[in-house]
Design an enzyme around this catalytic site. Structure first.
Site, short mmCIF file in Angstrom:
data_model
loop_
_atom_site.label_atom_id
_atom_site.label_comp_id
_atom_site.label_asym_id
_atom_site.label_seq_id
_atom_site.Cartn_x
_atom_site.Cartn_y
_atom_site.Cartn_z
N LYS A 79 -1.52 47.61 -11.88
CA LYS A 79 -0.41 47.22 -12.76
C LYS A 79 -0.88 47.24 -14.21
CE LYS A 79 1.00 43.52 -14.55
NZ LYS A 79 1.43 44.05 -15.88
N GLY A 132 -8.24 40.54 -18.72
CA GLY A 132 -7.21 39.94 -19.55
C GLY A 132 -7.66 38.59 -20.06
N SER A 133 -6.70 37.70 -20.29
CA SER A 133 -7.03 36.42 -20.90
C SER A 133 -7.71 35.48 -19.90
CB SER A 133 -5.76 35.77 -21.44
OG SER A 133 -4.86 35.55 -20.38
N THR A 134 -8.51 34.57 -20.42
CA THR A 134 -9.18 33.59 -19.56
C THR A 134 -8.16 32.70 -18.85
OG1 THR A 134 -11.17 33.67 -20.90
CG2 THR A 134 -10.86 31.69 -19.60
N GLU A 135 -7.05 32.41 -19.53
CA GLU A 135 -6.03 31.54 -18.92
C GLU A 135 -5.49 32.18 -17.64
OE1 GLU A 135 -6.17 32.34 -22.19
OE2 GLU A 135 -7.01 30.36 -22.62
N GLY A 155 -6.88 34.61 -15.96
CA GLY A 155 -8.00 34.74 -15.03
C GLY A 155 -8.18 33.47 -14.21
N GLU A 169 -12.74 39.98 -15.77
CA GLU A 169 -13.33 40.33 -17.06
C GLU A 169 -12.41 39.71 -18.10
OE1 GLU A 169 -13.89 41.42 -20.30
OE2 GLU A 169 -13.36 43.51 -19.90
N CYS A 171 -12.14 42.62 -26.21
CA CYS A 171 -12.65 41.39 -25.58
C CYS A 171 -14.07 41.07 -26.04
CB CYS A 171 -12.59 41.51 -24.07
SG CYS A 171 -13.34 43.01 -23.47
N GLU A 197 -10.38 32.78 -29.31
CA GLU A 197 -10.33 34.22 -29.48
C GLU A 197 -9.08 34.57 -30.29
OE1 GLU A 197 -9.67 36.23 -25.71
OE2 GLU A 197 -11.07 37.79 -26.31
P1 NAI Z 1 -2.67 38.42 -20.31
O1 NAI Z 1 -3.92 37.94 -19.71
O2 NAI Z 1 -1.44 37.62 -20.13
O3 NAI Z 1 -2.32 39.89 -19.79
C1 NAI Z 1 -3.23 40.76 -19.16
C2 NAI Z 1 -2.58 41.38 -17.93
O4 NAI Z 1 -2.32 40.37 -16.96
C3 NAI Z 1 -1.23 42.05 -18.17
O5 NAI Z 1 -1.14 43.19 -17.35
C4 NAI Z 1 -0.24 40.99 -17.72
O6 NAI Z 1 0.99 41.52 -17.32
C5 NAI Z 1 -0.96 40.40 -16.54
N1 NAI Z 1 -0.56 39.03 -16.19
C6 NAI Z 1 -0.06 38.07 -16.99
N2 NAI Z 1 0.17 36.94 -16.29
C7 NAI Z 1 -0.21 37.19 -15.01
C8 NAI Z 1 -0.26 36.42 -13.82
N3 NAI Z 1 0.13 35.15 -13.80
N4 NAI Z 1 -0.73 36.99 -12.70
C9 NAI Z 1 -1.17 38.27 -12.71
N5 NAI Z 1 -1.14 39.04 -13.80
C10 NAI Z 1 -0.68 38.52 -14.95
O7 NAI Z 1 -2.93 38.65 -21.86
P2 NAI Z 1 -1.83 38.66 -23.01
O8 NAI Z 1 -0.86 37.55 -22.87
O9 NAI Z 1 -1.27 40.01 -23.10
O10 NAI Z 1 -2.74 38.35 -24.28
C11 NAI Z 1 -2.99 37.02 -24.65
C12 NAI Z 1 -4.40 36.84 -25.10
O11 NAI Z 1 -5.29 37.16 -24.05
C13 NAI Z 1 -4.84 37.74 -26.23
O12 NAI Z 1 -4.47 37.27 -27.47
C14 NAI Z 1 -6.31 37.75 -26.03
O13 NAI Z 1 -6.87 36.59 -26.61
C15 NAI Z 1 -6.48 37.69 -24.54
N6 NAI Z 1 -6.69 39.03 -23.95
C16 NAI Z 1 -7.94 39.38 -23.59
C17 NAI Z 1 -8.17 40.64 -23.09
C18 NAI Z 1 -9.51 41.07 -22.70
O14 NAI Z 1 -9.77 42.26 -22.62
N7 NAI Z 1 -10.41 40.17 -22.39
C19 NAI Z 1 -7.12 41.62 -22.97
C20 NAI Z 1 -5.82 41.13 -23.29
C21 NAI Z 1 -5.64 39.89 -23.79
#
Ligand code: NAI
Length: 797
Positions: free
Chosen positions: A193, A245-248, A250, A267, A301, A398
């Site tokens: 996804k 994605g985000s730690t939250e 994760g 990650e 990240c 972050e």
């Molecule tokens: P996010 O963690 O919400 O999104 C990343 C992925 O997870 C997207 O594909 C999203 O649709 C999916 N996702 C969201 N909620 C989910 C859930 N409950 N279960 C399964 N999948 C889910 O990140 P977001 O909201 O786009 O960005 C917010 C913050 O997260 C950023 O400002 C940044 O600080 C951090 N982030 C870190 C990343 C990294 O590479 N470590 C990448 C993206 C965001």
């Protein structure tokens, strides 16, 4: 008269736009919207929904894509499951040919994919063209190689099955490659996804899969938002979740997969330090900052977002940095001379603005160059905060935007302390011309990737992933491959019947039966910080063998666990001891255990009712296994990866630090030894919770440890209700990893409780392991007792 140099400096840039006609044609071809890619075909959402995908540089709608529902996920998982049988049975060579074909097609479409990526995400074309897409091709080529070698390089391993993969929007196609290439190479099928802001290159990749003749269902792509991702995580027929994605999020995923048996790699975020020593090449370090925090608008990240500059050079360094910032061009991502493109979406821009405002409110000094900003679209100027308090929000959170926060330090020790003053541990960048110092700091920094005099370098041959709350698991290289494989012994493990955990009530009964607490008497003591310890609550419980009571064990509580963790934390010298020293200590333990074999055999017989032969075998194997891990202590080497030229990339195994280990009921001595020995051989300090039913063979061991020069605090033993004690361990922030061998219910509890600081866990889901088998000993135990740190060291003038 102006000379040529002055002319070049003062000359205005003319626009240098990249042609995007081919992408526009592709988008208009998909004018009615793009569906999910399931079972080799594009299909609309089962719910009929779709959503718009925007170009953040000019807020135009590029196309509509399907909104993934739980039913879509269901269909995609079914397609992946159906394809799994055939795909996993192909030879490695056959799979390699497919991966190779994908790599070739990515390369053929490089320009198209780069332009599409820049339009969808907002990143400068220079980056998508020169970094993202070439790395995607590299990843598929590299993993075509792993597919070829999988059978010989990972003997006795099998693929996991269907992998659910969820990726973010910052490197849409590159993250897809990081996920899909190793999964396919290992023989898995996937449902991926993409992020809702940036699904387009994933859909273009689906077309590549079609064109390459990849069997239908091997790769499935379902577009949607967090709810679609959550449906994928929750699907019962998924064997592994890989998330970036985000730690939250994760943490949520760790909680919701707890106890399901799904393998998990995370990650997550970072707040990586970028350390500039006064003996650094300051001009090179300034260019380093540009690559660290203004690459991809800082939406990285592992961005070097916390500048730590040695006091003596700070002002000079900031002056150089500000001058360089004045030259950064913010603008159209498709312009070849743009340095900083668009922020991915308005909501992210808003988040950056709020955090920057917060930084100003907190008293830090904000500096921004007089950069010309585009009139419309999601843009944010390069920004530098100085005079930042280490405990302020902008130093801890972050920002995920083009915003560097800077602090100064005086000594290398202070630099390490500041660098590690974060809950994350993804990456670090260290700048010093003194390689001795740089390597010393690299070893002390808690981060999965360390770049010396360089930053943000990636390669398929080198593992990438974090320490602490930056997640667990690695992507890339041999480590990354092993995240998509399972040892056959573990896969076919016997599902155990879930015997209820022994509940020991704390009543002060005197005439005790097993399972009841009694007032303290001649109780086997616990072992904390190298000393015998009475349980904090003063209670003990009777341990029963088949012929009645065989003794008393301490009924430990949370306080005892916390004391043990404190003692283990203090024993940090063990990890720093040479591997040779640790081997010596383990040999000594083995020797002392052997000399008291008959005493331990008697203990096992009376406590468990096993036969004399079984007791003899168990003790002999415990001795042999201790020797075996002693032998490995100085041989479990890392590697030097063949990454790009002019780089030595060192992959080093490091211990977790403080580990909690809950030992099994079966083989109460051998189980304990099989887990604790590899952990300490690698330099960890351990809080071991022995079997509640049969704790006395383990408590007897403390005298062995005492006489074998095991330093205080390296092994701590807390007895009592295993599941209660291990819960405290799993929740404890000082504990970096927990192993649990007990019930299914206990396994789920441990995985859930460990979500707090995203600690690594290894649990058995109630499956009985044959501790006397050869499979209960091996390099896999050492691998699980360590995490890999990759240190990049460039060389040459
Ligand atoms: P996010 O963690 O919400 O999104 C990343 C992925 O997870 C997207 O594909 C999203 O649709 C999916 N996702 C969201 N909620 C989910 C859930 N409950 N279960 C399964 N999948 C889910 O990140 P977001 O909201 O786009 O960005 C917010 C913050 O997260 C950023 O400002 C940044 O600080 C951090 N982030 C870190 C990343 C990294 O590479 N470590 C990448 C993206 C965001």
């Amino acid at each position: 008269m102006t000379n040529i140099k002055e002319l070049l400096v003062s000359m205005d840039y003319g626009p240098a736009p990249e042609v995007n006609d081919h992408v526009k044609t592709w988008l208009s071809h998909h004018g009615k919207g793009v569906g999910h890619y399931i079972g080799g075909a594009f299909v609309p959402s089962s719910g009929g929904g779709s959503f718009e995908v925007h170009n953040p540089a000019n807020d135009t709608v590029l196309v509509r894509v399907a909104e993934g529902t739980a039913a879509d996920i269901d269909n995609a998982v079914a397609a992946a499951r159906k394809a799994y049988g055939g795909w996993s049975k192909l030879t490695g060579h056959q799979r390699a040919r497919h991966l190779y074909a994908l790599a070739r097609l990515v390369q053929k479409r490089e320009r198209f994919l780069a332009v599409l990526e820049s339009m969808d995400n907002g990143k400068p074309i220079r980056e998508s063209r020169d970094i993202d897409v070439p790395l995607v091709a590299r990843h598929f080529y590299h993993h075509a190689g792993w597919a070829e070698l999988a059978e010989t390089e990972f003997p006795d391993h099998a693929p996991l099955g269907v992998c659910g993969q969820i990726i973010p929007w910052n490197f849409p196609l590159l993250m897809l490659a990081w996920k899909i290439a190793p999964a396919l190479a290992a023989g898995n099928t996937v449902v991926l996804k993409p992020a809702e802001f940036t699904p387009l290159t994933a859909l273009a990749f689906a077309e590549i899969c079609q064109e390459a003749g990849l069997p239908p269902g091997v790769v499935n792509i379902v577009t949607g938002d967090g709810a679609t991702g959550a449906a994928l995580v929750a699907h019962p027929d998924v064997d592994k979740i890989a998330f970036t994605g985000s730690t939250e999020v994760g943490r949520l995923i760790r909680q919701s997969t707890a106890g399901t048996g799904k393998k998990l790699t995370l990650e997550l975020g970072g707040k990586s330090p970028f350390v500039v020593f006064e003996d650094a090449d300051l001009d090179a370090a300034v260019e380093g900052v540009v690559d660290a925090i203004w690459f991809n608008q800082g939406q990285v990240c592992c961005a070097g977002s916390r500048l730590l500059v040695q006091e003596g050079v700070a002002e000079r360094f900031y002056a150089k940095l500000r001058a360089r910032m004045e030259t950064l061009r913010v603008g159209d991502p498709l312009d070849k001379s743009t340095d900083i493109g668009a922020i991915v979406a308005p909501v992210q821009l808003q988040r950056i603005r709020e955090l920057v405002a917060k930084g100003q409110a907190e008293g830090a000094t904000l500096w921004q160059p007089k950069t010309q900003m585009p009139g419309a679209g999601c843009f944010f100027p390069p920004s530098l905060f100085t005079e930042v308090e280490p405990a302020s929000t902008i130093a801890e959170v972050e920002i995920f935007g083009p915003v560097a926060v800077s602090m100064t330090f005086r000594t290398p020790g202070e630099a390490v302390e500041l660098a590690n003053n974060t809950r994350y541990g993804l990456a670090a960048s260290i700048w010093s011309e003194n390689l001795n110092r740089a390597l010393e700091v690299a070893a002390k920094v808690k981060a999965g990737v360390v770049w010396i005099n360089c930053t943000n370098l990636f390669d398929a041959a080198s593992g990438f992933g974090g320490y602490r709350e930056s997640g667990f698991g690695r992507e890339g290289g041999r480590e990354g491959m092993s995240e998509y494989l399972v040892h056959k012994a573990e896969k076919s493990g016997v599902a155990g019947k879930d015997s209820p955990a022994l509940v020991l009530s704390a009543s002060p009964a005197t005439d005790a039966h097993a399972g009841e607490a009694v007032a303290i008497d001649r109780t086997a003591k616990m072992y904390i910080g190298g000393k015998q310890a009475r349980p904090d609550g003063g209670n003990s419980y009777a341990v029963h063998g088949p012929a009645g009571s065989v003794g008393l064990a301490g009924l430990g509580n949370r306080k005892d666990v916390r004391n043990a963790v404190e003692a283990a934390a203090k024993a940090s010298g063990w990890g720093a001891a040479t591997a040779h020293n640790r081997a010596q200590v383990l040999y000594y333990v083995a020797e002392n255990l052997a000399s008291r074999a008959s005493e331990f055999e008697t203990r096992l017989r009376t406590m468990t009712g096993c036969t004399a032969d079984a007791a003899r075998d168990e003790v002999a194997l415990a001795v042999q296994r201790t020797f075996w891990y002693a032998a490995w202590a100085d041989k479990f080497d890392g590697a030097v990866h063949a990454t790009r030229t002019r780089n030595v990339t060192l992959a080093m195994y490091e211990p977790w630090g403080v580990m909690g280990i809950a030992c099994p009921d079966e083989a109460p001595l051998l189980g304990f030894v099989s887990l604790v020995m590899p952990a300490i051989a690698m330099g960890n300090r351990v809080i071991a919770v022995p079997s509640s039913r049969h704790p006395l063979a383990a408590t007897d061991l403390y005298t062995v440890f005492d006489t074998s020069d095991v330093p205080d605090g390296v092994v701590n033993i807390v007895t009592g209700e295993r599941d209660v004690l291990v819960k405290t361990l799993a929740e404890h922030d000082e504990v970096a990893a927990v192993w649990y061998f007990g019930s299914q219910v206990g396994s789920a509890m441990v995985e859930k409780a460990a979500a707090g600081n995203i600690k690594s866990t290894w649990v058995n889901y109630g499956r009985a392991l044959a501790w006397t088998d050869a499979g209960a000993q091996g390099r896999g135990f050492l691998r699980r007792a360590t995490q890999v740190k990759n240190i990049w060291v460039p060389y040459g003038e």
